[in-house]
Design an enzyme around this catalytic site. Structure first.
Site, PDB file in Angstrom:
ATOM      1  N   CYS A  54     -51.042  -8.621  -7.792  1.00 22.04           N
ATOM      2  CA  CYS A  54     -49.615  -8.510  -8.077  1.00 22.04           C
ATOM      3  C   CYS A  54     -49.118  -7.074  -7.981  1.00 22.04           C
ATOM      4  O   CYS A  54     -49.630  -6.192  -8.681  1.00 22.04           O
ATOM      5  CB  CYS A  54     -49.349  -9.072  -9.467  1.00 22.04           C
ATOM      6  N   TRP A  87     -51.634 -17.822 -14.731  1.00 22.21           N
ATOM      7  CA  TRP A  87     -52.739 -16.928 -14.368  1.00 22.21           C
ATOM      8  C   TRP A  87     -53.952 -17.234 -15.245  1.00 22.21           C
ATOM      9  O   TRP A  87     -53.838 -17.411 -16.452  1.00 22.21           O
ATOM     10  CB  TRP A  87     -52.326 -15.476 -14.563  1.00 22.21           C
ATOM     11  N   VAL A 120     -44.839 -17.678 -16.521  1.00 23.12           N
ATOM     12  CA  VAL A 120     -45.886 -16.803 -17.052  1.00 23.12           C
ATOM     13  C   VAL A 120     -46.196 -15.750 -15.998  1.00 23.12           C
ATOM     14  O   VAL A 120     -46.654 -16.073 -14.905  1.00 23.12           O
ATOM     15  CB  VAL A 120     -47.144 -17.609 -17.408  1.00 23.12           C
ATOM     16  N   THR A 121     -45.930 -14.486 -16.337  1.00 27.68           N
ATOM     17  CA  THR A 121     -46.028 -13.430 -15.340  1.00 27.68           C
ATOM     18  C   THR A 121     -46.894 -12.280 -15.825  1.00 27.68           C
ATOM     19  O   THR A 121     -47.140 -12.108 -17.019  1.00 27.68           O
ATOM     20  CB  THR A 121     -44.616 -12.890 -14.999  1.00 27.68           C
ATOM     21  N   VAL A 122     -47.336 -11.483 -14.873  1.00 24.10           N
ATOM     22  CA  VAL A 122     -48.030 -10.222 -15.141  1.00 24.10           C
ATOM     23  C   VAL A 122     -47.215  -9.099 -14.501  1.00 24.10           C
ATOM     24  O   VAL A 122     -46.498  -9.350 -13.532  1.00 24.10           O
ATOM     25  CB  VAL A 122     -49.462 -10.240 -14.573  1.00 24.10           C
ATOM     26  N   TYR A 185     -39.804 -10.329  -0.991  1.00 25.07           N
ATOM     27  CA  TYR A 185     -39.775 -11.689  -1.528  1.00 25.07           C
ATOM     28  C   TYR A 185     -38.514 -12.427  -1.081  1.00 25.07           C
ATOM     29  O   TYR A 185     -38.538 -13.634  -0.833  1.00 25.07           O
ATOM     30  CB  TYR A 185     -39.857 -11.658  -3.053  1.00 25.07           C
TER      31      TYR A 185
END
Length: 343
Positions: A54, A87, A120-122, A185
Site C-alpha cells: 500500500c 487485511w 478497513v484500511t492501512v 486510482y
C-alpha cells in the site's frame, strides 16, 4: 462493505458519471503530545499496522524510519492479499500478528466500534493493550509523527515538515494527492471513458509540471527531503510495476520520463526509501486482489526492478538529503525487505 483497496471506495461507489470517488477514513483521531487528543504520545503504547503493498502505508513506514521511531512505535505488517474480512496477517506464524494476537485487522476496528461496517484500511495505529484501533487517518498520521513525536526522534532525524515551508508543502501535497497519488486510482477505477480520460490527462499534466520543476531542483520543496517527497515518491516507485498497465496510466512509463525517473532513483537509493519496498508484495496485491481489473489473478513477472540502482546524477543539482541531520541506520532485521533481483 469492506473496501478492497488501500483507502479506496468500493467499486460500486461512483459519482460524476463513472468517476472514482475516495471515501473519507472512518477513524481520524490523532495521537498528540499536547493533551489535545484522548490519545497521548507514549512510547511502546501503540503499534503501526501497514502493508508493504500500500502506498499510503508506505508513507508511514518511510517517515517512521527516517525519524528513528522504531524503538517506540512497533510495526505490524499484513500480507499483500486480503478478502472481504480485510487485511490479514498471513505472513506471520499462525496467521496472527505476534503482538496484537489478531488474524484480521478488522478485529481492531471492531474493538474500537462494535457496530463498524465500513472499510478497513492501512496504515492504522492500534493501542497494544486494548487492541483497539486508534486511527487510520493516513493524511495526518505522518505529519503527526514529525510534529508530535519529536521527543522520541533519533539524534540526527531530518525535519520533514519545517515550519517555514509548511504552506508550500501543503499546497504541493494537495495537487499531488488529487492528480497523482489518487489520480492513478481515478484512472484505474473509472467506469466511464470520460471519467478515465479526465483523470488520465490530469495525472500526466501534473507529472509534466513536476518534471519541469525537478529539472532545476533536487527535491520537491526546499533543498532537503520533506513530507512532499515522501508522498510523491510512493506513487512513482509503483508506477511501472502497477499503475502503467494495471491502472491504464500508459502514456509513458516512468522509465520514459527522464527527469522523474532520475528523481525516483535518487530517492530509491536514499536510506529509508528503497529499503522499504517489496515489489513482489506490491504486484501480488494489486494484481491478485483487484479481480475486477485482473480476473485471472495472474501476477506479471516484470518489470526488472534492478534498474533503480543505476546512477541518477541528481547530486549535481545540490541539496542536502537530510539537511543538518543524518541518514537512518539499517532497518531492524525483522523489517528488512528482499534484495532486488532481476525479473
Amino acid at each position: 462493505m469492506i473496501q478492497r483497496d488501500e483507502q479506496t471506495a468500493t467499486v460500486a461507489d461512483r459519482e460524476d458519471a463513472g468517476a472514482f470517488v475516495r471515501k473519507p477514513v472512518a477513524f481520524d483521531t490523532r495521537i498528540t503530545s499536547d493533551g489535545s487528543s484522548p490519545w497521548p504520545v507514549e512510547p511502546e503504547r501503540y503499534r503501526l499496522i501497514v502493508a508493504r503493498a500500500c502506498p499510503w502505508a508506505n508513507r508511514a513506514v518511510i517517515v517512521r524510519r527516517l525519524l528513528g521511531l522504531e524503538p517506540v512505535l512497533s510495526l505490524g505488517i499484513t500480507g499483500p492479499l486480503h478478502d472481504e474480512r480485510s487485511w490479514r496477517f498471513h505472513l506471520d506464524p499462525g496467521d496472527r500478528d505476534p503482538v496484537l494476537d489478531i488474524e484480521y485487522l478488522r478485529e481492531a476496528y471492531l474493538r474500537a466500534d462494535p457496530d463498524f461496517t465500513g472499510g478497513v484500511t492501512v496504515p492504522a495505529v492500534v493501542e497494544v493493550a486494548s487492541r483497539k484501533l486508534v486511527t487510520n487517518g493516513f493524511q495526518q498520521l505522518t505529519l503527526d509523527l514529525s510534529t508530535q513525536w519529536t521527543a522520541y526522534h533519533r539524534p540526527g532525524a531530518p525535519n520533514l515538515y519545517p515550519e517555514h515551508l509548511r504552506a508550500e508543502i501543503d499546497e504541493v501535497n494537495a495537487e499531488v494527492y488529487r492528480n497523482v497519488n489518487n489520480g492513478v486510482y481515478r484512472c484505474g477505477f473509472a467506469t466511464s471513458q470520460d471519467a478515465y480520460e479526465r483523470a488520465y490527462h490530469a495525472l500526466f499534466g501534473t507529472l509534466d509540471r513536476l518534471s519541469e520543476r525537478f529539472a532545476t531542483r533536487r527535491y520537491l520543496v526546499g533543498d532537503t527531503i520533506t513530507e512532499a517527497d515522501v508522498r510523491l515518491w510512493v506513487t512513482l516507485v509503483r508506477f511501472d510495476a502497477v499503475y502503467h498497465g494495471h491502472f491504464k496510466c500508459n502514456r509513458q512509463k516512468l522509465t520514459e520520463m527522464p527527469v522523474l525517473w532520475a528523481y525516483a532513483r535518487d530517492l530509491f537509493q536514499t536510506p529509508g526509501f528503497g529499503d522499504t519496498i517489496d515489489f513482489g508484495q506490491i504486484k501480488q496485491h494489486y494484481y491478485g486482489v483487484h479481480r475486477q481489473l485482473n480476473p485471472s489473478g495472474v501476477v506479471p513477472v516484470g518489470p526488472d526492478p534492478t534498474n533503480r540502482l543505476e546512477p541518477h546524477g541528481r547530486a549535481e543539482l545540490g541539496g542536502r538529503p537530510f539537511g543538518d541531520g543524518t541518514p537512518p541506520g539499517p532497518p531492524p532485521p525483522e523489517e528488512r525487505v528482499p534484495e532486488l533481483a532481476p525479473a
